[in-house]
Scaffold this motif. Structure first.
Motif, PDB file in Angstrom:
ATOM      1  N   HIS A  96      36.109  52.501  36.745  1.00 12.63           N
ATOM      2  CA  HIS A  96      37.035  52.535  37.871  1.00 12.63           C
ATOM      3  C   HIS A  96      36.350  51.983  39.116  1.00 12.63           C
ATOM      4  CE1 HIS A  96      39.951  55.867  36.244  1.00 12.63           C
ATOM      5  NE2 HIS A  96      39.832  54.830  35.442  1.00 12.63           N
ATOM      6  N   GLN A 129      35.878  53.358  30.220  1.00 10.99           N
ATOM      7  CA  GLN A 129      36.641  53.174  31.453  1.00 10.99           C
ATOM      8  C   GLN A 129      35.704  53.007  32.651  1.00 10.99           C
ATOM      9  OE1 GLN A 129      40.193  55.631  32.284  1.00 10.99           O
ATOM     10  NE2 GLN A 129      39.750  56.701  30.376  1.00 10.99           N
ATOM     11  N   ILE A 184      33.869  64.280  38.934  1.00 12.51           N
ATOM     12  CA  ILE A 184      33.769  63.084  38.089  1.00 12.51           C
ATOM     13  C   ILE A 184      32.331  62.867  37.634  1.00 12.51           C
ATOM     14  CG2 ILE A 184      35.791  61.965  39.070  1.00 12.51           C
ATOM     15  CD1 ILE A 184      34.066  60.396  40.908  1.00 12.51           C
ATOM     16  N   SER A 189      39.910  59.587  38.914  1.00 12.31           N
ATOM     17  CA  SER A 189      38.801  59.094  38.085  1.00 12.31           C
ATOM     18  C   SER A 189      38.123  60.213  37.301  1.00 12.31           C
ATOM     19  CB  SER A 189      37.772  58.370  38.960  1.00 12.31           C
ATOM     20  OG  SER A 189      38.319  57.204  39.520  1.00 12.31           O
ATOM     21  N   THR A 215      32.387  55.340  37.816  1.00 16.01           N
ATOM     22  CA  THR A 215      33.206  55.097  38.998  1.00 16.01           C
ATOM     23  C   THR A 215      32.369  54.330  40.013  1.00 16.01           C
ATOM     24  OG1 THR A 215      34.434  57.157  38.631  1.00 16.01           O
ATOM     25  CG2 THR A 215      34.569  56.169  40.825  1.00 16.01           C
ATOM     26  N   TRP A 249      36.907  51.440  43.212  1.00 10.98           N
ATOM     27  CA  TRP A 249      37.727  51.902  44.331  1.00 10.98           C
ATOM     28  C   TRP A 249      37.441  51.066  45.578  1.00 10.98           C
ATOM     29  CZ3 TRP A 249      41.508  55.618  44.281  1.00 10.98           C
ATOM     30  CH2 TRP A 249      41.623  56.363  43.101  1.00 10.98           C
ATOM     31  N   ALA A 265      36.960  58.851  34.026  1.00 13.74           N
ATOM     32  CA  ALA A 265      36.265  57.559  34.020  1.00 13.74           C
ATOM     33  C   ALA A 265      34.821  57.744  33.554  1.00 13.74           C
ATOM     34  CB  ALA A 265      36.297  56.935  35.407  1.00 13.74           C
TER      35      ALA A 265
END
Length: 252
Positions: free
Chosen positions: A123, A121, A237, A208, A214, A125, A211
């Motif tokens: 992410h 994953q 995270i 997240s 990130t 932002w 994740a």
């Protein structure tokens, strides 16, 4: 090596602090041989070298003047610091102006004990301050997926805006997408509203949490005003890639 795998070459510089002498020269030579062995094992497109210099500022000045090994000029610097031990972050921030003066993009990897997890994953932002950074942030995510270690990963893009401005910012973002300035589909963005008093980092930490990487943006004004605090507050995270684009990137 992930970023350099499919779309060019990278140069890794190992910094040895001190003045050039027989001792530091031998230390640099030994370090370079170890790095070459590591690069050969990983099969990366990264050129490795060592530089002896008395200060971090001087090593940055030397690094940004190095010629690109692929025939193209270098245009991006990547630094790493540990989120729980950010002592070296001050050195990077102190040289932010120097890096900006040559129009280099700057990315910082804030590493943690979680590492890159399962590499499933990513992410991204986007905030109202990231329209200049957004293309580079998204581009880096897609470049990462070009490496076999990340080929099964998915990219999730989140746009976080104040509640009273979300409609205006959504329209602005869609205009950029429709104009071809952002290489994403509106359906691939999850819009998140926040109260003015809510720190976006609180939302990012929650959303997240799982994740494997990130990606967030940062701007020069925030760094000048808040210093290293701009890169703190993401305790929940894993690894974070902080991105600053010298100018908005056009992706064709």
């Amino acid at each position: 090596r992930w970023i350099s795998h499919k779309y060019g070459f990278g140069t890794y510089i190992h910094f040895i602090k001190g003045f050039l002498s027989r001792e530091t020269f031998e230390e640099a030579t030994e370090a370079k041989m170890r790095l070459i062995d590591m690069a050969n094992v990983s099969g990366s497109n990264v050129y490795v070298d060592t530089l002896v210099s008395p200060s971090f500022t001087s090593i940055v000045a030397q690094a940004i003047q190095l010629p690109g090994i692929s025939g193209s000029e270098n245009n991006l610097l990547l630094f790493e610091f540990h989120k729980n031990h950010p002592e070296h972050l001050k050195d990077i921030i102190d040289n932010f102006g120097l890096i900006q003066s040559v129009n280099f993009d700057l990315i910082l990897l804030g590493s943690s004990e979680k590492g890159f997890g399962l590499k499933k994953q990513v992410h991204v932002w986007i905030t109202p301050y990231d329209f200049q950074n957004a293309n580079l942030m998204i581009l880096l995510a897609y470049i990462l997926l070009g490496h076999k270690d990340w080929e099964k990963a998915t990219i999730n893009i989140f746009a976080i805006f104040p509640e009273e401005a979300v409609d205006k910012e959504r329209a602005k973002l869609f205009d950029l997408i429709n104009g071809g300035q952002l290489p994403i589909s509106p359906q691939n963005i999850e819009f998140i509203t926040k109260q003015i008093e809510t720190d976006p980092k609180v939302i990012i930490n929650k959303k997240s949490l799982n994740a494997d990487l990130t990606i967030v943006g940062f701007i020069d004004k925030a760094v000048k005003h808040r210093g290293s605090d701009e890169f703190q507050g993401y305790d929940d995270i894993g690894n974070i890639l902080y991105v600053h684009a010298s100018e908005s990137k056009e992706i064709k």
